[in-house]
Scaffold this motif. Structure first.
Motif, PDB file in Angstrom:
ATOM      1  N   MET A  65      67.789  26.829 -27.915  1.00 31.81           N
ATOM      2  CA  MET A  65      67.649  28.259 -27.648  1.00 31.81           C
ATOM      3  C   MET A  65      68.532  28.632 -26.465  1.00 31.81           C
ATOM      4  SD  MET A  65      64.202  30.489 -26.890  1.00 31.81           S
ATOM      5  CE  MET A  65      63.512  30.119 -28.490  1.00 31.81           C
ATOM      6  N   SER A 112      71.812  32.464 -31.060  1.00 33.22           N
ATOM      7  CA  SER A 112      70.564  31.718 -31.133  1.00 33.22           C
ATOM      8  C   SER A 112      69.519  32.597 -31.805  1.00 33.22           C
ATOM      9  CB  SER A 112      70.101  31.341 -29.725  1.00 33.22           C
ATOM     10  OG  SER A 112      68.864  30.678 -29.762  1.00 33.22           O
ATOM     11  N   GLY A 114      66.327  31.131 -32.626  1.00 32.12           N
ATOM     12  CA  GLY A 114      65.037  30.468 -32.451  1.00 32.12           C
ATOM     13  C   GLY A 114      64.766  29.374 -33.463  1.00 32.12           C
ATOM     14  N   TYR A 174      62.395  17.212 -23.082  1.00 29.31           N
ATOM     15  CA  TYR A 174      62.552  18.622 -23.421  1.00 29.31           C
ATOM     16  C   TYR A 174      62.634  19.416 -22.127  1.00 29.31           C
ATOM     17  CZ  TYR A 174      61.002  16.828 -27.888  1.00 29.31           C
ATOM     18  OH  TYR A 174      60.899  16.095 -29.039  1.00 29.31           O
ATOM     19  N   ALA A 176      63.152  23.351 -20.542  1.00 30.00           N
ATOM     20  CA  ALA A 176      63.059  24.749 -20.960  1.00 30.00           C
ATOM     21  C   ALA A 176      62.977  25.676 -19.762  1.00 30.00           C
ATOM     22  CB  ALA A 176      61.838  24.955 -21.849  1.00 30.00           C
ATOM     23  N   ASN A 177      63.605  26.824 -19.913  1.00 27.15           N
ATOM     24  CA  ASN A 177      63.433  27.958 -19.023  1.00 27.15           C
ATOM     25  C   ASN A 177      63.249  29.155 -19.946  1.00 27.15           C
ATOM     26  OD1 ASN A 177      63.692  30.241 -17.440  1.00 27.15           O
ATOM     27  ND2 ASN A 177      65.236  29.333 -16.107  1.00 27.15           N
ATOM     28  N   ASP A 178      61.997  29.482 -20.229  1.00 29.24           N
ATOM     29  CA  ASP A 178      61.708  30.527 -21.203  1.00 29.24           C
ATOM     30  C   ASP A 178      61.994  31.928 -20.677  1.00 29.24           C
ATOM     31  OD1 ASP A 178      61.070  28.774 -23.212  1.00 29.24           O
ATOM     32  OD2 ASP A 178      58.956  28.672 -22.655  1.00 29.24           O
ATOM     33  N   LEU A 179      62.280  32.073 -19.379  1.00 25.81           N
ATOM     34  CA  LEU A 179      62.642  33.384 -18.844  1.00 25.81           C
ATOM     35  C   LEU A 179      64.040  33.803 -19.292  1.00 25.81           C
ATOM     36  CD1 LEU A 179      61.235  33.074 -15.218  1.00 25.81           C
ATOM     37  CD2 LEU A 179      60.213  34.259 -17.167  1.00 25.81           C
ATOM     38  N   PRO A 181      66.052  33.132 -22.414  1.00 24.40           N
ATOM     39  CA  PRO A 181      65.436  31.838 -22.714  1.00 24.40           C
ATOM     40  C   PRO A 181      66.509  30.753 -22.882  1.00 24.40           C
ATOM     41  CG  PRO A 181      65.632  33.096 -24.712  1.00 24.40           C
ATOM     42  CD  PRO A 181      66.207  33.953 -23.600  1.00 24.40           C
ATOM     43  N   ARG A 183      66.699  26.358 -23.825  1.00 25.60           N
ATOM     44  CA  ARG A 183      66.003  25.100 -24.127  1.00 25.60           C
ATOM     45  C   ARG A 183      66.995  24.028 -24.553  1.00 25.60           C
ATOM     46  NH1 ARG A 183      60.886  27.327 -27.628  1.00 25.60           N
ATOM     47  NH2 ARG A 183      60.030  28.600 -25.950  1.00 25.60           N
TER      48      ARG A 183
END
Length: 192
Positions: A65, A112, A114, A174, A176-179, A181, A183
């Motif tokens: 992502m 991207s 998702g 894994y 991730a930084n969903d802010l 986003p 990944r």
């Protein structure tokens, strides 16, 4: 009486003596010397001690992502609108990132959604020897592929520690930084 108890509890290489039962941890296997044969990365009589690896090899980085626009909502590329994605892996050197790997390729004009992903499979793995030092993965809009190239735009960065003792030795980590986003998935192997 104490001598007799000590004799019963002690181990020897004599196969006729019995051992006190021991539970081997972390996949260790009981041996005839009243201890355990440990898997790589573990030591101790019961394999309960983790050994810090001397090297971690990254053989694949998957981007699952990323942000399709910059923080202001504008397209990354003026010409196509879609970014040409590439990567840099760096390690921390007293607060300054030092690149240890630059992707030799890029994915042109991608978005991207998702469900899609983009793999950077390395024929020669990245060898991380400072395994407890912070490292960074930086996703770039590779502007060298554009008709009007400019400086590469940083689409996002994730900091990580290659080895964290409490995590054991996962073959995939894994990040991730969903802010954003953003990944990533890293495929790893270890050496001791």
């Amino acid at each position: 009486m104490l001598i007799m108890i000590a004799a019963v509890l002690s181990c020897s290489s004599d196969s006729s003596s019995s051992c006190v039962p021991i539970t081997c941890l972390n996949g260790g296997i009981s041996n005839t010397n009243c201890g355990c044969d440990c898997l790589p990365g573990y030591s101790g009589n019961d394999c309960s001690t983790r050994i810090t690896p001397t090297k971690i090899k990254v053989s694949k980085i998957r981007i699952s992502m990323f942000p399709n626009t910059d923080s202001g909502g504008s397209a990354w590329d003026v010409s196509s609108g879609s970014p040409d994605i590439s990567l840099i892996v760096s390690r921390d050197n007293s607060g300054t990132p030092i690149a240890i790997w630059n992707a030799p390729t890029y994915y042109p004009d991608v978005l991207s959604n998702g469900t899609n992903f983009f793999d950077f499979t390395l024929t020669i793995p990245i060898e991380i020897t400072q395994v407890t030092t912070p490292h960074y993965i930086e996703l770039l809009d590779y502007d060298g592929a554009d008709t009007i190239p400019s400086a590469n735009d940083t689409m996002g960065v994730i900091a990580f520690y290659p080895y964290v003792q409490a995590n054991g030795f996962p073959t995939t980590i894994y990040l991730a930084n969903d802010l954003l986003p953003l990944r990533f998935e890293l495929t790893l192997s270890y050496e001791w």
